[in-house]
Design a protein around this motif. Structure first.
Motif, PDB file in Angstrom:
ATOM      1  N   GLY A 186      72.560 -38.373 -32.689  1.00  0.00           N
ATOM      2  CA  GLY A 186      73.804 -38.710 -32.025  1.00  0.00           C
ATOM      3  C   GLY A 186      74.185 -40.112 -32.444  1.00  0.00           C
ATOM      4  O   GLY A 186      74.144 -40.443 -33.623  1.00  0.00           O
ATOM      5  N   GLU A 208      69.259 -35.658 -29.541  1.00  0.00           N
ATOM      6  CA  GLU A 208      70.473 -35.120 -28.901  1.00  0.00           C
ATOM      7  C   GLU A 208      70.891 -33.820 -29.580  1.00  0.00           C
ATOM      8  O   GLU A 208      70.653 -33.619 -30.770  1.00  0.00           O
ATOM      9  CB  GLU A 208      71.605 -36.142 -29.005  1.00  0.00           C
ATOM     10  N   THR A 210      73.761 -31.293 -30.931  1.00  0.00           N
ATOM     11  CA  THR A 210      75.146 -31.219 -31.389  1.00  0.00           C
ATOM     12  C   THR A 210      75.446 -29.758 -31.684  1.00  0.00           C
ATOM     13  O   THR A 210      74.734 -29.131 -32.463  1.00  0.00           O
ATOM     14  CB  THR A 210      75.337 -32.037 -32.679  1.00  0.00           C
TER      15      THR A 210
ATOM     16  N   PRO B 141      77.787 -37.989 -32.871  1.00  0.00           N
ATOM     17  CA  PRO B 141      77.436 -37.283 -34.106  1.00  0.00           C
ATOM     18  C   PRO B 141      78.635 -36.685 -34.828  1.00  0.00           C
ATOM     19  O   PRO B 141      78.449 -36.037 -35.846  1.00  0.00           O
ATOM     20  CB  PRO B 141      76.533 -36.170 -33.593  1.00  0.00           C
ATOM     21  N   ASN B 142      79.855 -36.884 -34.302  1.00  0.00           N
ATOM     22  CA  ASN B 142      81.012 -36.294 -34.973  1.00  0.00           C
ATOM     23  C   ASN B 142      81.350 -37.050 -36.252  1.00  0.00           C
ATOM     24  O   ASN B 142      81.041 -38.239 -36.396  1.00  0.00           O
ATOM     25  CB  ASN B 142      82.225 -36.314 -34.041  1.00  0.00           C
ATOM     26  N   PRO B 154      79.791 -31.320 -37.564  1.00  0.00           N
ATOM     27  CA  PRO B 154      80.297 -31.599 -36.215  1.00  0.00           C
ATOM     28  C   PRO B 154      81.569 -32.446 -36.248  1.00  0.00           C
ATOM     29  O   PRO B 154      81.579 -33.536 -36.812  1.00  0.00           O
ATOM     30  CB  PRO B 154      79.139 -32.364 -35.555  1.00  0.00           C
ATOM     31  N   ARG B 225      82.601 -25.070 -31.336  1.00  0.00           N
ATOM     32  CA  ARG B 225      82.332 -26.497 -31.120  1.00  0.00           C
ATOM     33  C   ARG B 225      82.138 -26.801 -29.632  1.00  0.00           C
ATOM     34  O   ARG B 225      81.380 -27.693 -29.261  1.00  0.00           O
ATOM     35  CB  ARG B 225      83.504 -27.317 -31.698  1.00  0.00           C
TER      36      ARG B 225
END
Lengths: 241, 581
Positions: A186, A208, A210, B141-142, B154, B225
């Protein structure tokens, strides 16, 4: 084409027809060369600039493939010089010559005006011949850049990870050129290792998720903190030890 | 009387009691409802152009590593904002305006369901704002999505939501256009549509096809998502995504060609040499243009070789053929139309006597020339299975689409905006001279910048999307420092092109705010083609009776450039593979 032209075509010999076409083509070429309205000046300047770029880069490219045809060296020089000389000729020299032919009074200036285009083309071709024979460095694009220059050694080790009992162990196959290894998940830093051989262990619970998958990112950094390599691993695809 | 919100008086033209007025330049009967919405969508497009253009500065100055403005992470965010605002928002808002021009305005009708059109605009704006917000606030994390938010990368769910909202808004905004077509055909079942309306209709069909493809791509991905569904097929996503990803560019292309036909007719006196041939070319687009999307998947292991061959070596040429028809038909229409008006001495007199000081004309012609030579030829090469391998994911690809959507579509749309300023906003240019210079300056600078993009990609294999390559590819022995000289040329001309873009916004917005008001038809008389548009309808003087030898010569030059570039690329490919060595 007028009616009488058509009659002439019908009766002329093939040789005189070809001659007439060539003469007309030469006259057309001259009329385009001397066309002096602003839009014609712009067309010719921009067209020759683009054509010059094309000749220069395309011949450089073919030469870079090791095809050493001498003609290409002259095409390259022609293109390179044309980038400047094309616009110079049609934006400056041709209009100047035309103006001088109308206004020049002194004999020397009149002579220059009368032969201005020939002088211009002669200088242009001379420069092309010189640069084709002895190219200067700005026109020689360096395609064969040597590997192994001062950018350092190739840092591309394998990252091997395995998991057991809720923990993940990772090792690098080679630690040359690496100053630190940073593990993130993350937007959090999970682990930082600053000593070779840069092995580390992280807990699955610290990672984390995702999009339904726990993941972590391993970054290899140099002494300036620049990222050398980055690996993304999903816990689900890490093999059991 | 102007609306109370219309503080600048941009929406207060003089209409008759029935809500119509007669345009002094085109002779079209224009209804208030169409005109106001064309202005609204056009103005919004210019705002997107300005916003996306700001990121052109940061992106170009990062890729020119002598400046090296941004870090890699920030670079990708800026690149995403640059791409979405210029490639999507600037274009699509303009395209809805073009649909309204090509539909109700050309047909002399009022725009039906104006509240639907306004609702569509609101939803589109909301979607555009959401996409911008999602990209700007990207955090780990995008990743910033650029235009390829490939599953399973992501990406912020807000981005997918914004994209979906924008697509829905666009479909809603297009509905009044389709309703116009419906009413027109119901009232005049035996009457053919004017060519520009026909082109707009084809644009609309391709647009809806692309937008529905976008919904197929983005809706399930948003659900994935948000973790309502656990898994999504990445290969399926890529196929669906490219229906909109490249489809939107095909909308640009067809809309641009509609603008070419419209503007060359109005300001240069061009006539349609053969309605049937031009219409056939648009129908070819309808069937084949979307296959162009396949070139994005030519290195994709998920599709078979047969699929790639079909899409890129056979069917795709249907669209290429259509483009070549337009490439001949439009200059031929200009030549014949101008000769008919007594403006065509010699081989190219029709071209050199044209109104080059008029930015509407010069923008349109530069769009045609530069799109054809730089965008079209490279597009055909990249769309071919074999040659694609030397272009794929290099900076040359970026050069190609800047040649198509910037030198082609954007320049054409700039010309249309210049036209709209004079004929709909009823404003004189704030500076005639700056308006005249802008298309020359912008097209020339952008043309060289685009050539440099192609050169560094093809000559050195410089990759796209990365922040830095010349000074250092971290951790590798590989060096692309030899590309530095061409990157220097790129950097300088990119800055000049950006200056040209700023000049456009200054002239356009300056004219709207400070330009003198056009009071009478005489004020716009300089926009009308020599001899007036009425000459086009003279049955005793058919346009095909006039010669088009200048166009023939230009087409031969184009063909020559095509063949040389094509052979050169093939030759280099064979050298790479050492065939016959």
């Amino acid at each position: 084409m007028t009616h009488s032209d058509a009659d002439a075509d019908a009766t002329a010999s093939p040789l005189s027809f070809v001659r007439r076409v060539l003469v007309q083509a030469w006259r057309d070429l001259l009329s385009v060369y001397y066309a002096n309205t602003p839009i014609w000046r712009l067309f010719k300047s921009a067209g020759l600039l683009f054509f010059g770029f094309f000749c220069w880069s395309a011949s450089s490219l073919v030469l870079s493939y090791g095809i050493e045809w001498t003609i290409l060296e002259y095409v390259r020089a022609y293109g390179f010089v044309l980038i400047l000389w094309g616009p110079l000729t049609h934006a400056v020299i041709v209009p100047l010559v035309i103006r001088l032919r109308r206004t020049a009074e002194r004999p020397i200036v009149r002579t220059i005006a009368r032969n201005g285009s020939k002088i211009n083309i002669s200088i242009f071709l001379t420069i092309v011949l010189i640069l084709g024979t002895a190219p200067i460095s700005p026109m020689v694009l360096d395609f064969q850049s040597p590997l192994g220059n001062d950018s350092g050694t190739d840092v591309n080790p394998d990252l091997a990870c395995s998991k057991s009992g809720g923990e993940i162990d990772c090792q690098l196959s080679d630690s040359t050129g690496i100053d630190s290894v940073v593990v993130t998940s993350g937007d959090r830093e999970v682990e930082r290792v600053e000593e070779p051989p840069y092995e580390f262990t992280i807990r699955e619970a610290d990672l984390e998720e995702t999009v339904g998958q726990a993941e972590f990112v391993v970054e290899l950094r140099d002494e300036d903190g620049e990222t050398l390599r980055r690996y993304r691993r999903y816990v689900s695809s890490v093999p059991e030890a | 009387m102007a609306h109370k919100l219309d503080v600048l008086g941009l929406f207060d033209n003089e209409y008759r009691d029935d809500g119509f007025r007669t345009c002094s330049v085109t002779g079209l009967e224009i209804h208030r409802s169409v005109e106001n919405l064309v202005k609204l969508f056009g103005l919004t497009a210019v705002v997107a152009l300005l916003y996306g253009g700001i990121f052109a500065i940061t992106v170009a100055m990062t890729r020119w590593e002598v400046i090296g403005l941004l870090d890699p992470g920030d670079f990708y965010t800026h690149l995403s904002l640059h791409a979405w605002n210029l490639l999507i928002f600037w274009m699509v808002f303009m395209e809805i305006a073009i649909l309204y021009v090509g539909g109700p305005m050309v047909l002399g009708r009022r725009l039906p369901f104006t509240s639907v059109a306004k609702a569509g605009w609101l939803v589109m704006v909301a979607g555009a704002l959401l996409v911008n917000y999602a990209i700007w606030t990207t955090e780990a994390p995008n990743e910033a999505p650029l235009l390829t938010a490939y599953v399973p990368m992501p990406i912020s769910p807000l981005f997918y939501a914004g994209a979906i909202v924008f697509i829905l808004g666009t479909v809603v905004a297009a509905l009044p256009f389709f309703a116009t077509m419906w009413y027109e055909k119901r009232e005049n079942p035996r009457k053919t549509l004017p060519l520009v309306s026909f082109a707009a209709f084809v644009t609309g069909i391709i647009a809806v096809e692309a937008l529905v493809g976008g919904l197929f791509a983005f809706v399930p991905t948003l659900l994935w998502r948000l973790e309502y569904i656990q898994w999504w097929d990445a290969a399926w996503y890529r196929q669906m995504y490219w229906i909109i990803g490249h489809g939107t560019q095909q909308i640009n292309l067809v809309a641009m060609i509609a603008v070419w036909y419209f503007l060359t007719h109005v300001v240069a006196g061009a006539e349609v040499v053969s309605e049937k041939v031009s219409r056939t070319a648009f129908i070819l687009y309808l069937f084949f243009i979307n296959l162009g999307a396949a070139h994005h998947l030519l290195s994709d292991p998920a599709v078979s070789t047969g699929w790639r061959l079909w899409n890129t070596s056979y069917a795709f040429y249907g669209a290429t053929f259509a483009s070549l028809i337009h490439a001949f038909a439009i200059p031929a229409g200009i030549e014949a139309g101008r000769r008919k008006r007594g403006k065509g001495g010699g081989l190219f007199g029709w071209l050199t006597s044209a109104p080059w000081r008029d930015p509407v004309f010069s923008s349109t012609i530069f769009s045609i020339i530069l799109f054809g030579f730089l965008g079209g030829i490279t597009g055909v090469m990249m769309g071919q299975l074999q040659l694609n391998m030397t272009w794929h994911n290099t900076f040359a690809t970026v050069g190609h689409f800047h040649a198509t959507v910037v030198l082609g579509t954007t320049v054409a749309f700039m010309g249309l905006i210049f036209f709209v300023i004079r004929t709909m906003f009823m404003r004189q240019y704030v500076s005639e001279r700056l308006a005249s210079i802008q298309p020359f300056f912008y097209s020339a600078a952008m043309g060289v910048a685009v050539l440099m993009m192609m050169y560094v990609g093809i000559l050195y294999g410089v990759p796209r999307r990365t922040a830095e390559v010349v000074e250092n590819i971290p951790g590798t022995e590989f060096s692309l420092s030899a590309a530095a000289p061409l990157f220097a040329v790129f950097g300088i001309f990119a800055l000049l092109a950006i200056a040209g873009g700023i000049l456009f916004v200054l002239v356009a917005v300056g004219s709207l705010v400070f330009g003198d008001r056009v009071e009478s038809a005489d004020d716009n008389a300089d926009l009308v083609a020599d001899g007036g548009l009425g000459m086009a309808q003279d049955p005793d003087d058919p346009v095909h009776a006039y010669e088009m030898r200048g166009t023939f010569v230009l087409c031969l030059v184009f063909l020559g450039a095509f063949v040389i570039t094509y052979l050169l690329n093939w030759y280099l490919l064979t050298q790479l593979w050492s065939i016959g060595a």
